[in-house]
Design a protein around this motif. Structure first.
Motif, PDB file in Angstrom:
ATOM      1  N   MET A 180       0.980  -1.171   0.089  1.00  0.00           N
ATOM      2  CA  MET A 180      -0.026  -0.185   0.009  1.00  0.00           C
ATOM      3  C   MET A 180       0.918   1.456   0.097  1.00  0.00           C
ATOM      4  SD  MET A 180      -3.496  -0.011   0.826  1.00  0.00           S
ATOM      5  CE  MET A 180      -4.081  -0.351   2.576  1.00  0.00           C
ATOM      6  N   CYS A 225     -13.024   1.314 -11.052  1.00  0.00           N
ATOM      7  CA  CYS A 225     -13.395   1.094  -9.588  1.00  0.00           C
ATOM      8  C   CYS A 225     -14.520   0.014  -9.681  1.00  0.00           C
ATOM      9  CB  CYS A 225     -13.884   2.343  -8.871  1.00  0.00           C
ATOM     10  SG  CYS A 225     -12.469   3.235  -8.434  1.00  0.00           S
ATOM     11  N   TYR A 279     -16.578   2.985  -3.325  1.00  0.00           N
ATOM     12  CA  TYR A 279     -15.530   4.115  -3.293  1.00  0.00           C
ATOM     13  C   TYR A 279     -16.425   5.421  -3.380  1.00  0.00           C
ATOM     14  CZ  TYR A 279     -16.832   4.566  -8.371  1.00  0.00           C
ATOM     15  OH  TYR A 279     -17.627   4.684  -9.557  1.00  0.00           O
ATOM     16  N   ILE A 297      -6.667   5.090  -4.400  1.00  0.00           N
ATOM     17  CA  ILE A 297      -6.045   4.448  -5.184  1.00  0.00           C
ATOM     18  C   ILE A 297      -5.714   5.213  -6.684  1.00  0.00           C
ATOM     19  CG2 ILE A 297      -6.795   2.282  -4.355  1.00  0.00           C
ATOM     20  CD1 ILE A 297      -8.492   2.964  -7.314  1.00  0.00           C
ATOM     21  N   ARG A 326      -1.260  -0.976  -5.396  1.00  0.00           N
ATOM     22  CA  ARG A 326      -2.221  -0.614  -4.140  1.00  0.00           C
ATOM     23  C   ARG A 326      -3.529  -1.230  -4.231  1.00  0.00           C
ATOM     24  NH1 ARG A 326      -2.470   5.524  -1.883  1.00  0.00           N
ATOM     25  NH2 ARG A 326       0.008   5.105  -1.460  1.00  0.00           N
ATOM     26  N   ILE A 327      -3.964  -1.349  -5.518  1.00  0.00           N
ATOM     27  CA  ILE A 327      -5.259  -1.772  -5.718  1.00  0.00           C
ATOM     28  C   ILE A 327      -5.287  -3.117  -5.198  1.00  0.00           C
ATOM     29  CG2 ILE A 327      -6.828  -2.952  -7.494  1.00  0.00           C
ATOM     30  CD1 ILE A 327      -6.459  -0.146  -9.092  1.00  0.00           C
ATOM     31  N   ALA A 362      -5.830  -2.554  -1.626  1.00  0.00           N
ATOM     32  CA  ALA A 362      -7.446  -2.109  -1.397  1.00  0.00           C
ATOM     33  C   ALA A 362      -8.506  -2.953  -1.252  1.00  0.00           C
ATOM     34  CB  ALA A 362      -7.410  -0.775  -2.124  1.00  0.00           C
TER      35      ALA A 362
END
Ligand code: ATP
Ligand code: MG
Length: 573
Positions: A150, A185, A192, A408, A447-448, A451
């Motif tokens: 992250m 997303c 989100y 993100i 990072r996705i 997340a």
């Protein structure tokens, strides 16, 4: 893939330095391994999942005419000098030298490199607009690497850059990228919010962040039912309402020895922090300035910095404070400053009637200070941090709500910031030289992964949405030595593979319980269990990872492949 051949080094316990759920689960499920602070290896399961994220992103970038490139990670210092960011970027930039002592940046982002590419080929308005993007490693010497991938020091980003002839064309394209990011997303299954954001070291004057909602997120976002949303570091505060009816009294100096903090002074003077005008001395690009805010609020340095347009903003040292105020730290005020400096006041101070300030004298305050009569600011603006209870700046009716999120993605309207400093120009229809107008758009691909997990896990492990899962299906033969079970398992396996569906067949000589545990930990969406009892009636057991045990269904063995195809088609998450 047969499980016995797969390199999926799962762990019972996460190492103690994995400091959030997603980092723990990524290490435990054998997706990543830590090599050093902020440095991670992506193992086959991690890389396979990452590739699925990249596929989603690629499809959405192609849909808006993005063209993929790959730029070097080693970027010559000269390019960064041109934009001034060799100095501005500060300690987050890794800098290295080659054998000839030439200096390079290890790319934290690629605005300089892409602008250099654009200026060397784009000469005419006929070549615009154009959008180039890439997937690549970025290096950032984060002050505090944490939360696994992250906030790493080396991570994978999708960065995209668009070049336009006009501001209006950028505006229209920015909306397209925004919509593409929303699709990404949605396809990743995120809950989100898109919020207005501060632009930081990338620059430009307008940006939005895509925030995945999670209580563990590092960011705080302020939002309202009317549709307003902003990173709390950017969220606007409205000017305060009218003054109170209190009568303005004469200023009075009072000795306040041994009382330093606002709390102490308020107690000592028997007044509230709301009466206090906090005066903070900063140094902005070498110049001291004063910032004023009501005692119960705090200065938002990001807002102050963008108002000042300076590249460095620091709290003044005690020496500078003494030079400016004539007093030790803690007694600054806007009346009778020893040295004339610019004063920037937050909206919250101008309506204070009979306020309290430091007297610019040791151990002394002044009370009954009133704006306009006793002091004036050079600029009055929104300079404070938003707080709970603040009213939405957009609808001006409801109170702001606060949530935590993981950033993100971040999209920026850069305008001509880079084309100006790097002289990236084109000839317009009249043959006149113009600056290219730019946008840039980043997504944290690694990072996705983290997340997604922060939003989708249970006590047994990860729950991957089908679009991202490395393996969509796990086949668990209760006993692989049983010939009939083995044959059925392999038949289903081969059929799924023929349909290009990623499937893991757990052929290990382990108890079913262990196989279930691993499949749950890894987060495979669909599980097919093949046992002797069900198979006697030509059946297998089917379970969705999201459902609890009791939701397992008995399905005809020869219908299972169709069922899975249907579920994947529906895009079941
Ligand atoms: P942050 O505020 O989290 O530091 P940033 O504003 O510095 O992010 P950008 O420069 O906009 O990030 O980079 C684009 C995207 O890259 C971010 O939205 C985020 O998803 C990802 N990213 C940024 N820094 C890191 C990091 N250290 N590790 C992993 N991903 C990162
Ligand atoms: Mg950052």
């Amino acid at each position: 893939m047969y499980y016995s051949k797969a390199f999926i080094p799962t762990l019972k316990e996460a190492p103690s330095d994995m400091d959030n759920i997603s980092a723990k689960l990524m290490v435990r499920s054998g997706m990543i391994r830590k090599l050093g602070s902020g440095l991670f290896e992506l193992l086959p399961l991690g890389l396979k999942t990452l590739e699925n994220v990249m596929t989603v992103i690629k499809e959405e970038m192609r849909a808006i005419d993005g063209q993929e490139v790959k730029l070097p990670l080693l970027l010559p210092k000269e390019l960064w000098i041109e934009t001034g960011r060799w100095n501005v970027y500060g300690k987050e930039l890794f800098r290295i030298k080659d054998r000839k002592n030439a200096e390079f940046a290890l790319a934290p982002t690629h605005e300089e490199a892409i602008t250099d590419l654009a200026r060397s080929f784009i000469k005419s308005y006929k070549q615009l607009p154009i959008m180039l993007y890439q997937f690549g490693i970025k290096f950032r010497d984060e002050i505090r690497p944490r939360f696994g991938v992250m906030r790493a020091r080396e991570f994978i980003m999708k960065d995209a850059y668009s070049f336009h002839a006009t501001e209006a064309d950028l505006e229209a394209y920015y909306k397209k990228v925004y919509a593409a990011y929303e699709k990404i997303c949605q396809r990743c299954g995120f809950k989100y919010r898109v919020v207005e954001a501060a632009s930081g070291a990338i620059g430009g004057n307008f940006s939005h962040e895509f925030m995945v909602l999670a209580d563990t997120g590092e960011e705080e976002i302020a939002w309202c039912n009317c549709g307003y949303g902003a990173n709390s570091e950017k969220a606007e505060c409205l000017p305060e309402d009218k003054k109170s009816d209190e009568k303005a009294l004469d200023m009075e100096e009072i000795l306040t020895p041994n009382v330093g903090t606002i709390e102490d002074v308020s107690k000592f003077l028997n007044s509230s922090a709301q009466k206090f005008i906090k005066t903070i001395i900063y140094v902005a690009d070498g110049e001291p300035v004063a910032a004023l805010v009501r005692g119960d609020y705090e200065i938002n340095e990001i807002k102050l910095q963008s108002l000042l347009g300076c590249s460095e903003l620091e709290l003044a040292t005690p020496e500078i404070i003494a030079e400016v105020t004539g007093a030790k730290v803690g007694f600054a005020g806007p009346v009778n400053l020893k040295k004339k400096i610019k004063i920037y006041a937050d909206y919250s101070v101008v309506n204070i009637v009979n306020g309290v300030i430091g007297a610019n004298k040791d151990d002394t305050h002044i009370k009954n200070v009133n704006y306009d009569r006793d002091y004036k600011a050079d600029v009055v603006a929104d300079l404070r941090k938003v707080v709970h209870g603040d009213i939405c700046p957009r609808c001006k009716k409801e109170k702001l709500q606060f949530s935590r999120g993981i950033e993100i993605g971040h999209v920026f309207k850069l305008g001509t910031k880079y084309s100006k400093s790097m002289k990236a120009t084109y000839l317009d229809a009249n043959g006149k030289e113009q600056l290219m107008v730019m946008g840039c758009y980043g997504i944290g691909v690694t990072r996705i992964l983290a997340a997604t997990i922060e939003q989708s896990y249970d006590e047994n492990g990860i729950i991957w949405p089908t679009a991202l899962a490395a393996y969509k299906v796990c086949i668990i033969p209760v006993d692989f030595k049983n010939e009939q079970i083995k044959q059925t398992a392999e038949k289903i396996y081969n059929e799924l593979r023929a349909l290009k569906i990623d499937v893991l067949l757990d052929d290990r000589d382990e108890r079913a319980g262990i196989k279930f545990k691993d499949a749950d930990l890894i987060g495979i969406p669909f599980r097919i269990t093949i046992g002797e009892k069900n198979l006697k009636d030509g059946n297998v057991e089917f379970k969705n990872r999201r459902d609890d045990k009791s939701a397992a269904k008995i399905i005809k063995a020869d219908e299972i492949v169709n069922l899975i195809v249907e579920k994947l088609k529906e895009g079941e998450i």
